[in-house]
Scaffold this active site. Structure first.
Site, short mmCIF file in Angstrom:
data_model
loop_
_atom_site.label_atom_id
_atom_site.label_comp_id
_atom_site.label_asym_id
_atom_site.label_seq_id
_atom_site.Cartn_x
_atom_site.Cartn_y
_atom_site.Cartn_z
N ASN A 59 -21.49 7.80 -8.76
CA ASN A 59 -21.36 8.55 -10.01
C ASN A 59 -20.19 8.07 -10.86
O ASN A 59 -19.18 8.75 -11.01
CB ASN A 59 -21.24 10.05 -9.74
N GLN A 95 -10.35 -12.18 2.78
CA GLN A 95 -10.72 -10.81 2.41
C GLN A 95 -10.90 -10.74 0.90
O GLN A 95 -9.98 -11.07 0.14
CB GLN A 95 -9.64 -9.82 2.87
N SER A 97 -11.03 9.13 2.04
CA SER A 97 -9.99 10.03 1.54
C SER A 97 -9.78 11.23 2.45
O SER A 97 -8.89 12.04 2.22
CB SER A 97 -10.33 10.50 0.12
N GLU A 122 -18.48 10.84 8.10
CA GLU A 122 -19.77 10.78 7.41
C GLU A 122 -20.15 9.34 7.07
O GLU A 122 -21.30 8.93 7.24
CB GLU A 122 -19.72 11.63 6.14
N ASN A 138 -8.06 -12.81 -2.18
CA ASN A 138 -8.03 -12.83 -3.65
C ASN A 138 -7.70 -14.19 -4.26
O ASN A 138 -7.34 -14.27 -5.44
CB ASN A 138 -7.04 -11.78 -4.18
N TYR A 168 0.83 -1.21 0.00
CA TYR A 168 0.00 0.00 0.00
C TYR A 168 0.86 1.25 0.00
O TYR A 168 1.73 1.43 0.86
CB TYR A 168 -0.95 0.01 1.20
N ALA A 171 -10.65 12.58 6.88
CA ALA A 171 -11.24 12.25 8.18
C ALA A 171 -12.72 12.62 8.20
O ALA A 171 -13.55 11.92 8.79
CB ALA A 171 -10.49 12.96 9.30
N ARG A 172 -13.06 13.72 7.54
CA ARG A 172 -14.47 14.14 7.49
C ARG A 172 -15.31 13.11 6.74
O ARG A 172 -16.41 12.77 7.16
CB ARG A 172 -14.58 15.50 6.82
#
EC number: 1.1.1.-
Length: 329
Positions: free
Chosen positions: A212, A174, A288, A295, A149, A59, A290-291
């Protein structure tokens, strides 16, 4: 209130694939790159009682583990990481041992909670790989063994060999699972139930396509940026008319019922898919910012979706299943 307010539901795991991530070709950051930014995420996770972090050697080119180490995250969270994947030879004894050593040093730990085989290495025998995994386990390098995988037949092969040698058995798989990726329901999930292996679903938003798809593909940023290999790979898998049509239909359904698309996607996986909290299954959530994380967790805690919406969502799979990539790599 938190996701733990639904104690019978699958657990939430936080995925840190974008931690320490470099900018894309358009200068957009995918996630936190400093300790201060990373700390904001961890604070949100603690607020919502999420205590499992998922990372991997590959990663962000190793920067994800390095940032988690700088955050000393293992003191507050269960740390899960994965051996190097995607390359031929990643399953050899030397490669697996080297990968764990690098992960251990980056994370600042001698032992992780769960250690995964990230991807199959079909140039190396599963026997050699499992011999090495058991060697690491006997050395106290990890508590739980996970796989990711692999095809169903590879899972069976690995499990049979490990059991025959009295090795540690894989107890977590996973894999990708969402409204537009349901191939695992046919062969893989029934096998996992038979073997007593938990299933952790990653990519519950179908790599963001449920939010979207047309705009994301046209923008060609982030994971869809075709200037790098990963972006080209993702476009080859999902940049198809059927996925755009399914995404548009999903937006319409969510609008009809007055729910946020991201929330609906997460809630379907957690409350209406074939995941079973009672069997220890889980869902990997990323963010992407913390906010955005706050949410998303807030949406998830709203619980099951309306029955009418769930019924309509079931039809999305029919729109894409002929074009859908395999659940395994």
């Amino acid at each position: 209130m938190s996701p733990s307010a639904h104690p019978d539901a699958p657990i939430i795991i936080f995925g840190t694939a974008n931690f320490g991530s470099p900018e894309d070709s358009k200068g957009k950051l995918f996630g936190p790159v400093t300790v201060e930014q990373g700390r904001e995420y961890l604070d949100v996770l603690q607020e919502f009682n999420v205590d499992v972090l998922d990372t991997a050697r590959i990663y962000s080119g190793g920067e994800s583990e390095k940032l988690l180490g700088a955050l000393d995250a293992s003191r507050e969270f269960k740390m899960c990481t994965k051996a190097s994947g995607t390359l031929d030879g990643c399953g050899t004894r030397d490669a697996v041992l080297s990968a764990f050593k690098a992960s251990s040093e980056a994370l600042g730990v001698k032992e992780v909670d769960t250690y995964y085989l990230h991807t199959p290495d079909r140039t190396t025998s599963l026997e050699e790989t499992m011999d090495t995994i058991n060697e690491l386990h006997k050395a106290g390098s990890f508590k739980t063994f996970g796989i990711s995988n692999l095809r169903a037949d590879e899972v069976q092969h690995l499990h049979t060999y490990a059991r025959s040698k009295n090795y540690i058995l894989p107890t977590i798989y996973q894999g990708t699972y969402n409204l537009l990726s349901r191939q695992c329901e046919t062969k893989l999930l029934p096998l996992l139930r038979t073997l007593g292996i938990r299933f952790y679903a990653y990519s519950p938003l179908c790599c963001g396509l449920l939010i979207n798809a047309e705009a994301k593909l046209q923008a060609s940023t982030g994971r869809w940026d075709t200037s790098h290999f990963g972006g080209k790979f993702m476009n080859a898998l999902y940049n198809k008319p059927s996925y755009i049509a399914a995404s548009n239909a999903f937006q319409d359904m969510c609008g009809k019922y007055g729910v946020r698309p991201a929330g609906a996607a997460y809630r379907w996986v957690r409350y209406h898919s074939e995941l079973e909290g009672g069997l220890g299954d889980g869902m990997v959530v990323g963010a992407s910012s913390a906010r955005q994380l706050e949410e998303s967790l807030g949406e998830i805690e709203k619980g099951p979706l309306e029955e009418g919406l769930v019924g309509e969502l079931e039809g999305l799979w029919d729109l894409v299943k002929e074009d859908a990539p395999a659940y395994s790599l």
